[in-house]
Structures are given as structure tokens and as C-alpha cells.
Design a protein around this motif. Structure first.
Motif, PDB file in Angstrom:
ATOM      1  N   UNK A   1     -11.113 -15.578   9.997  1.00 45.55           N
ATOM      2  CA  UNK A   1      -9.619 -15.742   9.449  1.00 45.55           C
ATOM      3  C   UNK A   1      -9.301 -13.443   9.878  1.00 45.55           C
ATOM      4  N   UNK A   2      -7.807 -13.028  10.483  1.00 39.11           N
ATOM      5  CA  UNK A   2      -8.301 -11.567  10.474  1.00 39.11           C
ATOM      6  C   UNK A   2      -8.435 -11.144   8.587  1.00 39.11           C
ATOM      7  N   UNK A   3      -8.393 -10.043   8.475  1.00 33.22           N
ATOM      8  CA  UNK A   3      -8.514  -9.503   7.256  1.00 33.22           C
ATOM      9  C   UNK A   3      -7.733  -9.189   5.995  1.00 33.22           C
ATOM     10  N   UNK A   4      -6.483  -8.508   6.830  1.00 37.02           N
ATOM     11  CA  UNK A   4      -5.564  -8.092   6.179  1.00 37.02           C
ATOM     12  C   UNK A   4      -4.836  -9.287   5.879  1.00 37.02           C
ATOM     13  N   UNK A   5      -4.607 -10.428   7.261  1.00 38.08           N
ATOM     14  CA  UNK A   5      -4.110 -11.914   6.319  1.00 38.08           C
ATOM     15  C   UNK A   5      -4.366 -12.361   4.975  1.00 38.08           C
ATOM     16  N   UNK A   6      -6.255 -12.492   5.249  1.00 35.49           N
ATOM     17  CA  UNK A   6      -6.827 -13.269   3.831  1.00 35.49           C
ATOM     18  C   UNK A   6      -6.080 -11.761   2.579  1.00 35.49           C
ATOM     19  N   UNK A   7      -6.065 -10.221   2.984  1.00 39.06           N
ATOM     20  CA  UNK A   7      -5.517  -9.877   1.594  1.00 39.06           C
ATOM     21  C   UNK A   7      -4.660 -10.361   1.053  1.00 39.06           C
ATOM     22  N   UNK A   8      -3.051 -10.226   2.352  1.00 37.45           N
ATOM     23  CA  UNK A   8      -2.008 -11.246   1.957  1.00 37.45           C
ATOM     24  C   UNK A   8      -2.183 -12.133   1.243  1.00 37.45           C
ATOM     25  N   UNK A   9      -2.849 -13.337   1.612  1.00 37.21           N
ATOM     26  CA  UNK A   9      -2.648 -14.449   0.734  1.00 37.21           C
ATOM     27  C   UNK A   9      -3.262 -14.390  -0.609  1.00 37.21           C
ATOM     28  N   UNK A  10      -4.768 -13.651  -0.509  1.00 37.51           N
ATOM     29  CA  UNK A  10      -5.293 -12.910  -1.974  1.00 37.51           C
ATOM     30  C   UNK A  10      -4.167 -12.718  -3.105  1.00 37.51           C
ATOM     31  N   UNK A  11      -3.080 -11.476  -2.503  1.00 37.24           N
ATOM     32  CA  UNK A  11      -2.489 -10.630  -3.336  1.00 37.24           C
ATOM     33  C   UNK A  11      -1.514 -11.513  -3.417  1.00 37.24           C
ATOM     34  N   UNK A  12      -0.615 -12.788  -2.614  1.00 35.30           N
ATOM     35  CA  UNK A  12      -0.064 -13.276  -3.425  1.00 35.30           C
ATOM     36  C   UNK A  12      -0.715 -13.845  -4.360  1.00 35.30           C
ATOM     37  N   UNK A  13      -1.620 -15.124  -3.852  1.00 30.89           N
ATOM     38  CA  UNK A  13      -2.308 -15.908  -5.149  1.00 30.89           C
ATOM     39  C   UNK A  13      -2.253 -15.455  -6.053  1.00 30.89           C
ATOM     40  N   UNK A  14      -3.103 -13.942  -5.812  1.00 32.49           N
ATOM     41  CA  UNK A  14      -2.660 -13.453  -7.288  1.00 32.49           C
ATOM     42  C   UNK A  14      -1.726 -12.576  -8.411  1.00 32.49           C
ATOM     43  N   UNK A  15      -0.701 -12.583  -7.686  1.00 29.09           N
ATOM     44  CA  UNK A  15       0.839 -12.838  -8.067  1.00 29.09           C
ATOM     45  C   UNK A  15       0.785 -13.649  -9.089  1.00 29.09           C
ATOM     46  N   UNK A  16       1.068 -14.997  -8.006  1.00 26.39           N
ATOM     47  CA  UNK A  16       1.226 -16.831  -8.777  1.00 26.39           C
ATOM     48  C   UNK A  16       0.636 -16.507  -9.968  1.00 26.39           C
ATOM     49  N   UNK A  17      -1.228 -16.345  -9.951  1.00 28.38           N
ATOM     50  CA  UNK A  17      -1.782 -16.923 -11.192  1.00 28.38           C
ATOM     51  C   UNK A  17      -1.473 -15.561 -11.942  1.00 28.38           C
ATOM     52  N   UNK A  18      -1.412 -14.386 -11.618  1.00 27.24           N
ATOM     53  CA  UNK A  18      -1.110 -13.611 -12.736  1.00 27.24           C
ATOM     54  C   UNK A  18       0.164 -13.952 -14.030  1.00 27.24           C
ATOM     55  N   UNK A  19       1.312 -14.038 -13.128  1.00 23.68           N
ATOM     56  CA  UNK A  19       2.671 -15.184 -13.272  1.00 23.68           C
ATOM     57  C   UNK A  19       2.095 -16.295 -14.700  1.00 23.68           C
ATOM     58  N   UNK A  20       1.350 -17.266 -14.142  1.00 27.87           N
ATOM     59  CA  UNK A  20       1.173 -18.789 -14.772  1.00 27.87           C
ATOM     60  C   UNK A  20       0.571 -17.737 -15.920  1.00 27.87           C
ATOM     61  N   UNK A  21      -0.009 -16.728 -15.912  1.00 28.10           N
ATOM     62  CA  UNK A  21      -1.127 -16.813 -16.734  1.00 28.10           C
ATOM     63  C   UNK A  21      -0.512 -16.158 -18.182  1.00 28.10           C
ATOM     64  N   UNK A  22       0.602 -14.907 -17.705  1.00 24.83           N
ATOM     65  CA  UNK A  22       1.326 -14.601 -18.614  1.00 24.83           C
ATOM     66  C   UNK A  22       2.499 -15.097 -18.986  1.00 24.83           C
ATOM     67  N   UNK A  23       2.980 -15.788 -18.617  1.00 25.27           N
ATOM     68  CA  UNK A  23       4.231 -17.073 -18.863  1.00 25.27           C
ATOM     69  C   UNK A  23       3.354 -17.847 -20.332  1.00 25.27           C
ATOM     70  N   UNK A  24       2.120 -18.231 -19.933  1.00 24.77           N
ATOM     71  CA  UNK A  24       1.699 -19.149 -21.353  1.00 24.77           C
ATOM     72  C   UNK A  24       1.638 -17.952 -22.259  1.00 24.77           C
ATOM     73  N   UNK A  25       0.568 -16.645 -22.462  1.00 26.71           N
ATOM     74  CA  UNK A  25       0.518 -16.505 -23.053  1.00 26.71           C
ATOM     75  C   UNK A  25       2.212 -15.403 -23.789  1.00 26.71           C
ATOM     76  N   UNK A  26       3.224 -15.996 -22.932  1.00 35.85           N
ATOM     77  CA  UNK A  26       4.483 -15.521 -23.711  1.00 35.85           C
ATOM     78  C   UNK A  26       4.872 -16.052 -24.645  1.00 35.85           C
ATOM     79  N   UNK A  27       3.888 -17.600 -23.763  1.00 36.05           N
ATOM     80  CA  UNK A  27       4.928 -18.544 -24.782  1.00 36.05           C
ATOM     81  C   UNK A  27       4.375 -18.587 -26.198  1.00 36.05           C
ATOM     82  N   UNK A  28       3.148 -18.173 -25.874  1.00 34.15           N
ATOM     83  CA  UNK A  28       1.802 -17.796 -27.379  1.00 34.15           C
ATOM     84  C   UNK A  28       2.563 -16.684 -28.377  1.00 34.15           C
TER      85      UNK A  28
END
Length: 216
Positions: A1-28
Motif C-alpha cells: 500500500x502506498x504510504x501516503x494512502x495508508x497515512x490518509x486512512x490512518x487519519x480518517x480512522x483517528x478522526x472516527x475513533x476520536x469522535x466516538x470516544x469524545x462523544x461517550x465522554x460528553x455523554x458522561x
């Protein structure tokens, strides 16, 4: 896999997971710093354990971008908290997207480090799920990973699909797409039709070992 494409996927995944965690923290009712911490741990926890096990430098220590992306995710939740915090389907959406992307990343990084496919699948599961385990521990709920939901099972299924597709001579990009799609489809079907694994129940009516009669 191209390293740039891998980095982009990792950033998108980071955003998605960060939002899921922050959302639950806000709920608490966590404060902003607490919510940021939960979001960051959710986003980098699985990848950190993966990199430690693979004996490579943890990915988030190579650039400050992941810390900044998590801060941006916090800003998104603050700005759109009514839509994100009160809607359980939004949690499912971001959690499932992050799960699929991080499993693909875990598998690809393990293969790039010359580990066999079975190790890559295990690392994919760790990358996709361990951050969520840490998130649930921090907000004091039973980790989703250990409940009957189709979660780790979907990760394993995605990894097996990757393995089979790769053995059949499918291109790496197609293998990655099939892996991610399998995870998303399984998680969606599990939500739609309430699929779950059998629960290991404890029969409280059964006598404990100390209560059972002993033969002399």
C-alpha cells in the motif's frame, strides 16, 4: 500500500475513533480535557499496542498530526454536540468506520514488517479494538469488546476475507476494500437484526464447590 494512502486512512480512522470516544465522554459529562484524553486514547490505543508488539516506533510519536486531529475531533463534538451526543447511531457510524479502517491498517503494517498473515489478523484485531477497550474502561462501562456484540468477530472475519482474497491473487487494494467492507457489513447486519454471540451464563442456583457434598 502506498504510504501516503495508508497515512490518509490512518487519519480518517483517528478522526472516527476520536469522535466516538469524545462523544461517550460528553455523554458522561467529562470536561474538555477529559473528553480529549478519552478521544486520544481511543484513537491511538490499539495502534500503540500493535507497534509495541511489532517492535516498531509507535505511529503517533512520529508526528504531532494525530494529537491535532483529536483536538479537531473535540471541536467537532463541541460544535455539533446535540446531533452527535444524543444520537446512538452516530456512535455506531464512527465506531464502525474507525474499526474497519484500523483493522486494515493493522493487517497492512504487520505484513509490511514481514509477519505471517495469521499474526497480521491478530494485529488487525488489536489495532481496531484495543483503543475501544481503553475508552470503555476510562468511562467506567463494560468494554464492548467483551460483550455479546459482533465486534471482535467482525474484525476476525474481515481479516480472514483479506487472507482468502490475497491467496486468490486479488490486488492489495481490493483485499483492503473487501476486509473493510466485511467489517462494516457484519456490524450493520448485527445492529439491524440483533445478531450476537452466545453468552456464557453463570447458573447462580448451582451449588459452589464448597457447598457440594464430599465423599470420604
Amino acid at each position: 500500500m502506498d504510504s501516503t494512502f495508508l497515512f490518509i486512512i490512518e487519519i480518517i480512522g483517528t478522526v472516527a475513533f476520536a469522535i466516538s470516544g469524545i462523544r461517550l465522554a460528553a455523554f458522561r459529562d467529562f470536561d474538555w480535557f477529559g473528553a480529549y484524553t478519552v478521544g486520544l486514547v481511543t484513537a491511538i490505543g490499539g495502534g500503540t499496542l500493535r507497534d509495541v508488539l511489532l517492535d516498531i516506533p509507535p505511529f503517533w510519536m512520529q508526528t504531532w498530526v494525530y494529537l491535532a486531529v483529536t483536538a479537531a475531533a473535540l471541536a467537532v463534538v463541541i460544535l455539533f454536540r446535540r446531533m452527535l451526543v444524543s444520537n446512538n447511531r452516530m456512535l455506531f457510524l464512527f465506531d464502525t468506520l474507525g474499526l474497519a479502517l484500523f483493522v486494515v491498517i493493522g493487517i497492512q503494517k504487520s505484513l509490511a514488517a514481514d509477519y505471517p498473515m495469521w499474526v497480521a489478523i491478530v494485529m488487525g484485531v488489536i489495532t481496531g479494538s484495543f483503543g475501544g477497550v481503553l475508552r470503555d474502561i476510562l468511562i467506567n462501562v463494560q468494554p464492548l469488546f467483551f460483550r455479546k456484540d459482533i465486534y471482535a468477530t467482525a474484525c476476525i472475519a474481515g481479516g480472514v476475507v483479506y487472507w482468502v482474497a490475497s491467496a486468490a491473487g486479488t490486488s492489495p487494494t481490493a483485499c483492503q476494500a473487501l476486509c473493510g467492507a466485511t467489517i462494516i457489513i457484519l456490524r450493520t447486519c448485527a445492529l439491524r437484526w440483533n445478531w450476537s454471540l452466545p453468552v456464557l451464563h453463570y447458573d447462580a442456583s448451582a451449588p459452589d464447590d464448597d457447598d457440594r457434598p464430599r465423599q470420604s
